[in-house]
Design a protein around this motif. Structure first.
Motif, PDB file in Angstrom:
ATOM      1  N   GLY A 228      10.340   7.615   2.672  1.00  0.00           N
ATOM      2  CA  GLY A 228       9.488   7.458   1.714  1.00  0.00           C
ATOM      3  C   GLY A 228       8.210   7.928   1.940  1.00  0.00           C
ATOM      4  N   LEU A 229       7.465   8.583   1.419  1.00  0.00           N
ATOM      5  CA  LEU A 229       6.158   9.254   1.748  1.00  0.00           C
ATOM      6  C   LEU A 229       4.967   8.646   0.751  1.00  0.00           C
ATOM      7  CD1 LEU A 229       6.957  13.004   2.294  1.00  0.00           C
ATOM      8  CD2 LEU A 229       6.514  11.043   4.161  1.00  0.00           C
ATOM      9  N   LEU A 230       4.184   7.442   1.080  1.00  0.00           N
ATOM     10  CA  LEU A 230       3.187   7.184   0.268  1.00  0.00           C
ATOM     11  C   LEU A 230       1.957   7.241   0.562  1.00  0.00           C
ATOM     12  CD1 LEU A 230       2.929   4.742  -1.927  1.00  0.00           C
ATOM     13  CD2 LEU A 230       2.815   3.141  -0.234  1.00  0.00           C
ATOM     14  N   LEU A 231       1.129   7.890  -0.427  1.00  0.00           N
ATOM     15  CA  LEU A 231      -0.409   8.140  -0.232  1.00  0.00           C
ATOM     16  C   LEU A 231      -1.047   6.924  -0.176  1.00  0.00           C
ATOM     17  CD1 LEU A 231      -2.556  11.073  -0.733  1.00  0.00           C
ATOM     18  CD2 LEU A 231      -3.491   8.917  -1.737  1.00  0.00           C
ATOM     19  N   VAL A 232      -2.021   6.248   0.523  1.00  0.00           N
ATOM     20  CA  VAL A 232      -2.779   5.167   0.578  1.00  0.00           C
ATOM     21  C   VAL A 232      -4.361   5.257   0.732  1.00  0.00           C
ATOM     22  CG1 VAL A 232      -2.908   2.889   1.470  1.00  0.00           C
ATOM     23  CG2 VAL A 232      -0.776   4.060   1.789  1.00  0.00           C
ATOM     24  N   SER A 233      -5.193   4.933  -0.136  1.00  0.00           N
ATOM     25  CA  SER A 233      -6.422   5.216   0.200  1.00  0.00           C
ATOM     26  C   SER A 233      -7.226   3.858   0.655  1.00  0.00           C
ATOM     27  CB  SER A 233      -7.073   5.593  -1.374  1.00  0.00           C
ATOM     28  OG  SER A 233      -8.457   5.066  -1.389  1.00  0.00           O
ATOM     29  N   SER A 234      -8.140   4.156   1.316  1.00  0.00           N
ATOM     30  CA  SER A 234      -9.051   2.986   1.910  1.00  0.00           C
ATOM     31  C   SER A 234      -9.682   2.150   0.661  1.00  0.00           C
ATOM     32  CB  SER A 234     -10.005   3.638   2.948  1.00  0.00           C
ATOM     33  OG  SER A 234     -10.974   4.437   2.092  1.00  0.00           O
ATOM     34  N   LEU A 235      -9.622   2.718  -0.357  1.00  0.00           N
ATOM     35  CA  LEU A 235     -10.301   2.007  -1.621  1.00  0.00           C
ATOM     36  C   LEU A 235      -9.255   1.080  -2.164  1.00  0.00           C
ATOM     37  CD1 LEU A 235     -11.692   5.179  -4.036  1.00  0.00           C
ATOM     38  CD2 LEU A 235     -12.803   3.478  -2.224  1.00  0.00           C
ATOM     39  N   THR A 236      -7.930   1.336  -1.799  1.00  0.00           N
ATOM     40  CA  THR A 236      -6.864   0.057  -2.228  1.00  0.00           C
ATOM     41  C   THR A 236      -7.065  -0.980  -1.208  1.00  0.00           C
ATOM     42  OG1 THR A 236      -5.651   1.973  -3.116  1.00  0.00           O
ATOM     43  CG2 THR A 236      -4.813  -0.049  -2.867  1.00  0.00           C
ATOM     44  N   GLY A 237      -7.331  -0.657   0.190  1.00  0.00           N
ATOM     45  CA  GLY A 237      -7.048  -1.482   0.988  1.00  0.00           C
ATOM     46  C   GLY A 237      -5.917  -1.388   1.885  1.00  0.00           C
ATOM     47  N   TYR A 238      -5.956  -0.631   2.895  1.00  0.00           N
ATOM     48  CA  TYR A 238      -5.082  -0.149   3.724  1.00  0.00           C
ATOM     49  C   TYR A 238      -4.255  -1.215   4.292  1.00  0.00           C
ATOM     50  CZ  TYR A 238      -3.197   3.072   7.299  1.00  0.00           C
ATOM     51  OH  TYR A 238      -2.391   3.758   8.327  1.00  0.00           O
ATOM     52  N   ASP A 239      -4.812  -2.404   4.891  1.00  0.00           N
ATOM     53  CA  ASP A 239      -4.122  -3.477   5.606  1.00  0.00           C
ATOM     54  C   ASP A 239      -3.325  -4.272   4.554  1.00  0.00           C
ATOM     55  OD1 ASP A 239      -5.336  -2.880   8.024  1.00  0.00           O
ATOM     56  OD2 ASP A 239      -6.702  -4.501   7.820  1.00  0.00           O
ATOM     57  N   ALA A 240      -3.852  -4.275   3.394  1.00  0.00           N
ATOM     58  CA  ALA A 240      -2.815  -5.021   2.207  1.00  0.00           C
ATOM     59  C   ALA A 240      -1.883  -4.222   1.941  1.00  0.00           C
ATOM     60  CB  ALA A 240      -3.708  -5.162   0.993  1.00  0.00           C
ATOM     61  N   VAL A 241      -1.886  -3.138   2.034  1.00  0.00           N
ATOM     62  CA  VAL A 241      -0.712  -1.998   1.818  1.00  0.00           C
ATOM     63  C   VAL A 241       0.254  -2.244   2.895  1.00  0.00           C
ATOM     64  CG1 VAL A 241       0.036   0.142   1.301  1.00  0.00           C
ATOM     65  CG2 VAL A 241      -2.005  -0.591   0.268  1.00  0.00           C
ATOM     66  N   LEU A 242      -0.345  -2.119   4.014  1.00  0.00           N
ATOM     67  CA  LEU A 242       0.633  -2.312   5.139  1.00  0.00           C
ATOM     68  C   LEU A 242       1.327  -3.529   5.251  1.00  0.00           C
ATOM     69  CD1 LEU A 242      -1.045  -0.543   8.148  1.00  0.00           C
ATOM     70  CD2 LEU A 242       0.519   0.286   6.734  1.00  0.00           C
ATOM     71  N   ASP A 243       0.807  -4.910   4.862  1.00  0.00           N
ATOM     72  CA  ASP A 243       1.583  -6.064   4.880  1.00  0.00           C
ATOM     73  C   ASP A 243       2.510  -6.085   3.790  1.00  0.00           C
ATOM     74  OD1 ASP A 243      -0.262  -7.189   6.439  1.00  0.00           O
ATOM     75  OD2 ASP A 243      -1.465  -8.213   4.954  1.00  0.00           O
ATOM     76  N   ARG A 244       2.506  -5.165   2.596  1.00  0.00           N
ATOM     77  CA  ARG A 244       3.603  -5.070   1.695  1.00  0.00           C
ATOM     78  C   ARG A 244       4.539  -4.288   2.200  1.00  0.00           C
ATOM     79  NH1 ARG A 244       4.645  -8.716  -0.630  1.00  0.00           N
ATOM     80  NH2 ARG A 244       5.699  -7.468  -2.187  1.00  0.00           N
ATOM     81  N   VAL A 245       4.186  -3.172   2.890  1.00  0.00           N
ATOM     82  CA  VAL A 245       5.182  -2.086   3.459  1.00  0.00           C
ATOM     83  C   VAL A 245       5.963  -2.908   4.406  1.00  0.00           C
ATOM     84  CG1 VAL A 245       5.423  -0.262   5.177  1.00  0.00           C
ATOM     85  CG2 VAL A 245       3.815  -0.141   3.095  1.00  0.00           C
ATOM     86  N   ASP A 246       5.708  -3.894   5.085  1.00  0.00           N
ATOM     87  CA  ASP A 246       6.095  -4.657   6.092  1.00  0.00           C
ATOM     88  C   ASP A 246       7.141  -5.500   5.495  1.00  0.00           C
ATOM     89  OD1 ASP A 246       6.544  -5.064   8.981  1.00  0.00           O
ATOM     90  OD2 ASP A 246       5.568  -7.157   8.615  1.00  0.00           O
ATOM     91  N   ALA A 247       6.648  -6.256   4.432  1.00  0.00           N
ATOM     92  CA  ALA A 247       7.202  -7.288   3.820  1.00  0.00           C
ATOM     93  C   ALA A 247       8.589  -6.636   2.915  1.00  0.00           C
ATOM     94  CB  ALA A 247       6.597  -8.101   2.747  1.00  0.00           C
TER      95      ALA A 247
END
Lengths: 228, 62
Positions: free
Chosen positions: A178-197
């Motif tokens: 999967g290739l997911l674009l992430v912006s710092s405006l969304t909150g990088y760490d919050a997205v990474l937590d979800r990716v992991d979960a």
């Protein structure tokens, strides 16, 4: 990119403002596909179809492309691009673009109107790319049209990212990415937590910093699986 | 949509198979027709080469 610059950009180009037009984030996702895309590729939320066209036309490891969007306007714009040719912004001759059917009866890629990955079969894709609507938006300021839905990720900015992460594993073939674009405006760490979960390992494929945000594209692979 | 897309499409409601009915085609390309859920019986239109596979409750928005 911010909603304001998206609208300014659209106005400047004199295009309809209900379909998201290619911008920095589109270019970055296309670069990531060039590096990691292969086999059968799905682009979720394709908008104008620009990224899908580049993938279909310019990435030799990608054998076929499906582009999906929730918006009927985006689907029609993407379909026009699929039938008529590739990313016209390139402004170069067509020497690499010989995968279009010469008689116009075929198309560069298929377009499907869909909610995320819901109408696609299990294990269907080797690559799934997504530039989600990611701007955090105050519920009182949502303007409720198709452009808003192309940009807004709800209050958290993550409203489309979560369901995508929960569903994408089903349609990825074993070893798929999967290739997911992430912006710092969304909150990088919050997205990474979800990716992991959601059971994915990640690595950063490309990243770019701009005055108001930084953008990254993450390659997601099933935890414990191999990506190549 | 190209007919080969049938291999990777499914009914968004329950992931069961779809059946293709063609009204107009151009070579491999299906221009007009419909996809029908073999289990749900739901009908998903194909218009101007674009299959609309939104679930029925999301389909009407323009």
């Amino acid at each position: 990119m911010t909603e304001r610059t998206a609208r300014d950009l659209a106005a400047r180009r004199g295009v309809e403002t209900n379909v998201y037009q290619p911008a920095e984030d589109s270019g970055l996702l296309a670069d990531a596909i060039e590096k990691r895309g292969r086999g059968r590729l799905l682009e979720v939320g394709t908008g104008s179809g620009w990224v899908a066209a580049r993938a279909a036309r310019e990435v030799p490891d990608v054998s076929s492309v499906v582009a999906s969007d929730l918006s009927p306007h985006a689907c029609r714009a993407a379909r026009r691009r699929a039938v008529e040719g590739g990313p016209e912004e390139a402004g170069v001759s067509d020497s690499t673009g010989d995968r279009t059917e010469p008689d116009g009866s075929g198309s560069l890629f298929d377009v499907v109107r869909a909610n995320l990955v819901s109408p696609f079969a299990d294990d269907a894709f080797d690559t799934v790319a997504f530039n989600p609507p990611y701007l955090p938006t105050d519920p009182e300021n949502e303007w409720d049209d198709w452009m808003e839905r192309a940009l807004s990720g709800g209050e958290s900015g993550q409203e489309l990212i979560d369901p995508f992460l929960e569903a994408v594993g089903r349609v990825l073939a074993p070893g798929g990415v999967g290739l997911l674009l992430v912006s710092s405006l969304t909150g990088y760490d919050a997205v990474l937590d979800r990716v992991d979960a959601c059971g994915f390992d990640h690595e950063v494929v490309v990243e770019e910093s701009y005055p108001f945000e930084s953008l990254s594209v993450l390659a997601l692979t099933a935890t414990g699986g191999s990506s190549q | 949509m190209k007919e080969s897309l049938m291999d990777i499409l499914c009914d968004p409601l329950d992931k069961s198979d779809l059946e293709l009915e063609v009204d107009e085609r151009d070579g491999e390309e299906i221009i007009e027709g419909r996809l029908i859920g073999t289990v749900t019986g739901e009908v998903y239109p194909i218009e101007d080469g674009i299959p609309n596979l939104l679930p029925p409750d999301m389909r009407d928005e323009e």
